[in-house]
Design an enzyme around this catalytic site. Sequence first.
Site, PDB file in Angstrom:
ATOM      1  N   HIS A 441      57.003  67.912  26.892  1.00 43.86           N
ATOM      2  CA  HIS A 441      55.652  67.790  27.452  1.00 43.86           C
ATOM      3  C   HIS A 441      55.618  66.505  28.264  1.00 43.86           C
ATOM      4  CE1 HIS A 441      54.708  65.063  23.979  1.00 43.86           C
ATOM      5  NE2 HIS A 441      55.332  65.987  23.271  1.00 43.86           N
ATOM      6  N   HIS A 448      51.442  59.864  20.683  1.00 48.40           N
ATOM      7  CA  HIS A 448      51.508  58.897  19.584  1.00 48.40           C
ATOM      8  C   HIS A 448      50.540  57.737  19.813  1.00 48.40           C
ATOM      9  CE1 HIS A 448      55.070  60.842  17.913  1.00 48.40           C
ATOM     10  NE2 HIS A 448      55.071  59.963  16.927  1.00 48.40           N
TER      11      HIS A 448
END
Length: 558
Positions: A441, A448
């Site tokens: 992606h 995160h």
Amino acid sequence: MKAKSPAARPKRDESPAPASPVDRRRFLGQLGVGAASIAALTASRAKAAPVPPGKDVGSSAGYQSFRQARAYELRIAAADMARNRPFVAHASNGDETRYGNRIGSFSKGLPHNSLGEVDGVAYGAFLGAIASGTMAEFDRIPMGGAVKLTNPLAGLAFDLEGPDSHHLTQPPAPTIASAEGGADLGENYWMALSRDVPFVDWDTSSVIADAAADLSGFSGFQGPKAQGRITPETIFRGSTPGDLVGPYLSQFLWMDIPMGALRVDQRIWTMPTGRDFLTSYEDWLAVQNGLVVSPHPPDATARFIRNLRDLGEWVHVDALYQAYHQACLILLGARAPFSAGMPYASSATQFGFGTFGGPHILSLVTEVATRALKIVWYQKWFVHRRLRPEAFGGLVSNTRRGAAISPVSPDVLNSSALDAVWSKFGSYLLPMGAPEGCPTHPSYGAGHATVAGACVTILKAWFDGSHVLSRPVVSDATGTALVSYQGPPLTVENELDKLASNVGLGRNALGVHYRSDYWQSLLLGERLAVAILEEQRDTYRELCEFSFRGFEGQTITV
């Protein structure tokens, strides 16, 4: 929310676009809401009126009717708050249209030629799927191998709490030709070369000294400096106020975790020293085309996080909200005080539990996590589609070898890091910390870091940030023991800031994100968490106020 931002760091333009008017009555009618209900909704305010004491307590039919109406009013008030947030403009950095061969855009998993340039027909199908937003169109994209794209449609999901994914944005990512883009990648090269240097040896390491000297010459570098230079004390650190205090790693990644009757130490299974990946061109190209790569066996010894390699492996395999759940357990186990705005601090007869107690904060810190993913997944797939560092490293490698000419910043092309990588691996590719390289992606924003921004914001809102952690520790050079930390006091606020940065920048140490990904995504997560606190505040019977320091040093009050 009230916030004051410091003037120290310039901001990119994020001016909102005008909000689009919506025929609310017609929309509600399509949902089957009756005329009387529509009138009630139209009269509702963005903030529900306070309930008189005792009004919603009882068991009579009248009470039940009131309670039902009140619950409905609160839902509508929260929906009004979400709806009335201004719609924002979403702008990419323009690299996708700037380069006809798409060298500045994410394309991992699609077919590529021998230079690593994506097949034009496949990329056209990819853009068609983005425009359609349907499973069927994504399933028609010609792929280069067996690796699959990671959940593009999550970016179009609606959520029933907090801002819709389209109501928050990020500024355009740095372009591949920009000075900041070059500094982003140059720092990644030096992080890769520094993976095995123990944190406790940074002050004396020649590798760290070389990295600091070289990165100080990058005109677009956005990380912290001391008197205009990068030093062993500032290198690879985050941009929050807490990042420069104490050890590089947050205490919440070293301290034992109290989990009910368990006590868990934080030794991890990490990659063996010196084990880097995708340093040969053949391996690199195969992975761009979607080759499935098997996991690599870990080091035979479990270790406390002692260096960037260990940190990179931690964020390689962690669960979504793991770091923040652990931090919350550590703070609760240490009986760290809640912030002054929590309602039970002065009560003589009560303490919080389901509201404003341990169970409440433990669930809330995880509640924001998937909402953060949906927000950032829209940015990734439907706005920016920024290429990953491993692909950017391919552009640098081809340019350095003379196989192709790419418009890459001279700062990174002339960096001594490239010579050091060539000397060690015989290539100019970015050495990766994981065998599969980057995820499938796009790079910007960072999942995160967005989750870190949201979860840590909740923790900072809840706990007294000035509280000093007791018995702090650091890992020794081998990662087999923790020793007492000696240095300035470590506060909850600073260590939570540092935790968010450790997770975001740990992904850079792995080789899969850039500094600008980390920083802008941290701020995105913060804005999301603040909005959720705004919506939830009026659902509590207790009066409360959340006030804490934001990632840019500003005071945020909800």
